[in-house]
Design a protein around this motif. Sequence first.
Motif, PDB file in Angstrom:
ATOM      1  N   ALA A  54      -4.380  11.860  -1.394  1.00  0.00           N
ATOM      2  CA  ALA A  54      -4.701  10.574  -1.370  1.00  0.00           C
ATOM      3  C   ALA A  54      -4.092   9.614  -2.529  1.00  0.00           C
ATOM      4  O   ALA A  54      -3.758  10.303  -3.497  1.00  0.00           O
ATOM      5  CB  ALA A  54      -6.316  10.459  -1.614  1.00  0.00           C
ATOM      6  N   ALA A  55      -3.761   8.409  -2.592  1.00  0.00           N
ATOM      7  CA  ALA A  55      -3.260   7.567  -3.545  1.00  0.00           C
ATOM      8  C   ALA A  55      -4.020   6.433  -3.830  1.00  0.00           C
ATOM      9  O   ALA A  55      -4.702   5.776  -2.906  1.00  0.00           O
ATOM     10  CB  ALA A  55      -1.747   7.287  -2.997  1.00  0.00           C
ATOM     11  N   THR A  56      -3.809   5.981  -4.919  1.00  0.00           N
ATOM     12  CA  THR A  56      -4.604   4.840  -5.018  1.00  0.00           C
ATOM     13  C   THR A  56      -4.007   4.017  -6.532  1.00  0.00           C
ATOM     14  O   THR A  56      -3.276   4.666  -7.290  1.00  0.00           O
ATOM     15  CB  THR A  56      -6.248   5.082  -5.883  1.00  0.00           C
ATOM     16  OG1 THR A  56      -6.697   3.908  -6.232  1.00  0.00           O
ATOM     17  CG2 THR A  56      -6.029   5.877  -7.056  1.00  0.00           C
ATOM     18  N   GLN A  75       0.977  -1.139  -0.045  1.00  0.00           N
ATOM     19  CA  GLN A  75       0.042   0.091   0.063  1.00  0.00           C
ATOM     20  C   GLN A  75       0.828   1.370  -0.078  1.00  0.00           C
ATOM     21  O   GLN A  75       2.090   1.224   0.580  1.00  0.00           O
ATOM     22  CB  GLN A  75      -1.092   0.003   1.138  1.00  0.00           C
ATOM     23  CG  GLN A  75      -1.946   1.162   1.234  1.00  0.00           C
ATOM     24  CD  GLN A  75      -2.919   0.833   2.212  1.00  0.00           C
ATOM     25  OE1 GLN A  75      -2.672   0.043   3.421  1.00  0.00           O
ATOM     26  NE2 GLN A  75      -4.202   1.542   2.377  1.00  0.00           N
ATOM     27  N   VAL A  76       0.475   2.309  -0.672  1.00  0.00           N
ATOM     28  CA  VAL A  76       1.007   3.605  -0.857  1.00  0.00           C
ATOM     29  C   VAL A  76       0.752   4.188   0.757  1.00  0.00           C
ATOM     30  O   VAL A  76      -0.252   4.401   1.093  1.00  0.00           O
ATOM     31  CB  VAL A  76       0.605   4.321  -2.080  1.00  0.00           C
ATOM     32  CG1 VAL A  76       1.389   5.621  -1.940  1.00  0.00           C
ATOM     33  CG2 VAL A  76       1.016   3.545  -3.250  1.00  0.00           C
ATOM     34  N   SER A 107       3.078   3.159 -10.556  1.00  0.00           N
ATOM     35  CA  SER A 107       1.926   2.140 -10.496  1.00  0.00           C
ATOM     36  C   SER A 107       0.587   2.793  -9.620  1.00  0.00           C
ATOM     37  O   SER A 107      -0.378   2.097  -9.486  1.00  0.00           O
ATOM     38  CB  SER A 107       2.479   1.014  -9.616  1.00  0.00           C
ATOM     39  OG  SER A 107       2.604   1.550  -8.359  1.00  0.00           O
ATOM     40  N   TYR A 108       0.617   3.967  -9.221  1.00  0.00           N
ATOM     41  CA  TYR A 108      -0.331   4.572  -8.588  1.00  0.00           C
ATOM     42  C   TYR A 108      -0.690   6.095  -8.782  1.00  0.00           C
ATOM     43  O   TYR A 108       0.178   6.786  -9.523  1.00  0.00           O
ATOM     44  CB  TYR A 108      -0.290   4.564  -7.032  1.00  0.00           C
ATOM     45  CG  TYR A 108       1.128   5.201  -6.535  1.00  0.00           C
ATOM     46  CD1 TYR A 108       2.281   4.567  -6.340  1.00  0.00           C
ATOM     47  CD2 TYR A 108       1.158   6.684  -6.193  1.00  0.00           C
ATOM     48  CE1 TYR A 108       3.495   4.950  -5.927  1.00  0.00           C
ATOM     49  CE2 TYR A 108       2.167   7.182  -5.779  1.00  0.00           C
ATOM     50  CZ  TYR A 108       3.393   6.448  -5.545  1.00  0.00           C
ATOM     51  OH  TYR A 108       4.828   6.899  -5.255  1.00  0.00           O
ATOM     52  N   SER A 109      -1.753   6.570  -8.608  1.00  0.00           N
ATOM     53  CA  SER A 109      -2.286   7.999  -9.012  1.00  0.00           C
ATOM     54  C   SER A 109      -2.343   8.518  -7.611  1.00  0.00           C
ATOM     55  O   SER A 109      -2.707   8.033  -6.468  1.00  0.00           O
ATOM     56  CB  SER A 109      -3.650   7.877  -9.531  1.00  0.00           C
ATOM     57  OG  SER A 109      -3.510   7.321 -10.903  1.00  0.00           O
ATOM     58  N   VAL A 110      -2.174   9.963  -7.652  1.00  0.00           N
ATOM     59  CA  VAL A 110      -2.236  10.694  -6.447  1.00  0.00           C
ATOM     60  C   VAL A 110      -3.048  11.649  -6.611  1.00  0.00           C
ATOM     61  O   VAL A 110      -2.835  12.695  -7.503  1.00  0.00           O
ATOM     62  CB  VAL A 110      -0.597  11.276  -5.871  1.00  0.00           C
ATOM     63  CG1 VAL A 110      -0.731  11.904  -4.562  1.00  0.00           C
ATOM     64  CG2 VAL A 110       0.381   9.962  -5.679  1.00  0.00           C
ATOM     65  N   GLY A 111      -3.968  12.094  -5.502  1.00  0.00           N
ATOM     66  CA  GLY A 111      -4.852  13.129  -5.972  1.00  0.00           C
ATOM     67  C   GLY A 111      -4.943  13.884  -4.578  1.00  0.00           C
ATOM     68  O   GLY A 111      -4.601  13.634  -3.388  1.00  0.00           O
ATOM     69  N   TRP A 112      -5.755  15.331  -4.665  1.00  0.00           N
ATOM     70  CA  TRP A 112      -5.956  15.978  -3.776  1.00  0.00           C
ATOM     71  C   TRP A 112      -7.347  16.211  -3.411  1.00  0.00           C
ATOM     72  O   TRP A 112      -8.131  16.577  -4.409  1.00  0.00           O
ATOM     73  CB  TRP A 112      -5.271  17.445  -3.991  1.00  0.00           C
ATOM     74  CG  TRP A 112      -3.756  17.568  -3.850  1.00  0.00           C
ATOM     75  CD1 TRP A 112      -3.060  17.263  -4.791  1.00  0.00           C
ATOM     76  CD2 TRP A 112      -2.924  17.604  -2.759  1.00  0.00           C
ATOM     77  NE1 TRP A 112      -1.731  17.234  -4.385  1.00  0.00           N
ATOM     78  CE2 TRP A 112      -1.724  17.608  -3.174  1.00  0.00           C
ATOM     79  CE3 TRP A 112      -3.318  17.766  -1.454  1.00  0.00           C
ATOM     80  CZ2 TRP A 112      -0.375  17.621  -2.159  1.00  0.00           C
ATOM     81  CZ3 TRP A 112      -2.447  18.195  -0.361  1.00  0.00           C
ATOM     82  CH2 TRP A 112      -0.902  17.949  -0.743  1.00  0.00           C
ATOM     83  N   PHE A 113      -7.758  16.339  -2.383  1.00  0.00           N
ATOM     84  CA  PHE A 113      -9.288  16.742  -1.963  1.00  0.00           C
ATOM     85  C   PHE A 113      -9.163  17.603  -1.025  1.00  0.00           C
ATOM     86  O   PHE A 113      -8.118  17.855  -0.201  1.00  0.00           O
ATOM     87  CB  PHE A 113      -9.961  15.399  -1.400  1.00  0.00           C
ATOM     88  CG  PHE A 113     -10.163  14.165  -2.525  1.00  0.00           C
ATOM     89  CD1 PHE A 113      -9.135  13.569  -3.128  1.00  0.00           C
ATOM     90  CD2 PHE A 113     -11.578  14.019  -3.066  1.00  0.00           C
ATOM     91  CE1 PHE A 113      -9.573  12.382  -4.053  1.00  0.00           C
ATOM     92  CE2 PHE A 113     -11.741  13.055  -3.941  1.00  0.00           C
ATOM     93  CZ  PHE A 113     -10.669  12.462  -4.542  1.00  0.00           C
ATOM     94  N   ARG A 114     -10.180  18.276  -0.685  1.00  0.00           N
ATOM     95  CA  ARG A 114     -10.366  19.093   0.483  1.00  0.00           C
ATOM     96  C   ARG A 114     -11.799  19.170   1.164  1.00  0.00           C
ATOM     97  O   ARG A 114     -12.856  18.700   0.512  1.00  0.00           O
ATOM     98  CB  ARG A 114     -10.198  20.620   0.200  1.00  0.00           C
ATOM     99  CG  ARG A 114     -11.110  21.199  -1.058  1.00  0.00           C
ATOM    100  CD  ARG A 114     -10.562  22.523  -1.371  1.00  0.00           C
ATOM    101  NE  ARG A 114     -11.992  23.083  -2.508  1.00  0.00           N
ATOM    102  CZ  ARG A 114     -11.644  24.197  -3.171  1.00  0.00           C
ATOM    103  NH1 ARG A 114     -10.304  24.806  -2.934  1.00  0.00           N
ATOM    104  NH2 ARG A 114     -12.601  24.548  -4.041  1.00  0.00           N
ATOM    105  N   GLN A 115     -11.798  19.464   2.448  1.00  0.00           N
ATOM    106  CA  GLN A 115     -13.117  19.554   2.979  1.00  0.00           C
ATOM    107  C   GLN A 115     -13.272  20.740   3.989  1.00  0.00           C
ATOM    108  O   GLN A 115     -12.397  20.900   4.869  1.00  0.00           O
ATOM    109  CB  GLN A 115     -13.262  18.281   3.981  1.00  0.00           C
ATOM    110  CG  GLN A 115     -14.444  17.935   4.522  1.00  0.00           C
ATOM    111  CD  GLN A 115     -14.543  16.708   5.088  1.00  0.00           C
ATOM    112  OE1 GLN A 115     -13.792  15.924   5.496  1.00  0.00           O
ATOM    113  NE2 GLN A 115     -16.085  16.097   5.322  1.00  0.00           N
ATOM    114  N   ALA A 116     -14.150  21.595   3.615  1.00  0.00           N
ATOM    115  CA  ALA A 116     -14.443  22.710   4.361  1.00  0.00           C
ATOM    116  C   ALA A 116     -15.257  22.351   5.468  1.00  0.00           C
ATOM    117  O   ALA A 116     -16.223  21.345   5.702  1.00  0.00           O
ATOM    118  CB  ALA A 116     -14.945  23.822   3.632  1.00  0.00           C
ATOM    119  N   PRO A 117     -15.490  23.146   6.486  1.00  0.00           N
ATOM    120  CA  PRO A 117     -16.349  22.862   7.891  1.00  0.00           C
ATOM    121  C   PRO A 117     -17.780  22.993   7.289  1.00  0.00           C
ATOM    122  O   PRO A 117     -18.158  23.630   6.719  1.00  0.00           O
ATOM    123  CB  PRO A 117     -15.974  24.223   8.637  1.00  0.00           C
ATOM    124  CG  PRO A 117     -14.828  24.701   8.467  1.00  0.00           C
ATOM    125  CD  PRO A 117     -14.424  24.413   6.947  1.00  0.00           C
TER     126      PRO A 117
END
Length: 130
Positions: A100-102, A1-2, A31-41
């Motif tokens: 995050a990675a997958t 796992q990454v 072998s994997y992709s990396v993404g960015w997510f965000r979460q506001a209150p």
Amino acid sequence: QVHVVESGGGLVQAGGSLRLSCAASGRRSISYSVGWFRQAPGKEREFVAVNSWTGNTYYADSVKGRFAISKDISTDNTKSTLYLQMNNLKPEDTAVYYCAATERAFYNGSFSRSQEYESWGQGTQVTVST
């Protein structure tokens, strides 16, 4: 796992810039992709951008033209650092940003779904003041 670890958040005035970093290790970087997510209150986690293992980069419409991804890969291909350069920041960009990675292949825009990602960092706070 990454394994992924974010850094680089902080407080910035509207119109300013920040660069987030995501250090990824544990698999060969091709072998994997990396993404960015965000979460506001009070809001759901939302997709920001992704760099897929195929080399493609996608952005959410809300950040297109302001945010940019770049990547460094170690010489032995076992570690990579993904950067999210955020320019012209707006108060609505205030959120906790997650890397995050997958290893899953994307299809039909699945890169924007948080459920597709297997490894998550602890998050880094970005606050944009008016």
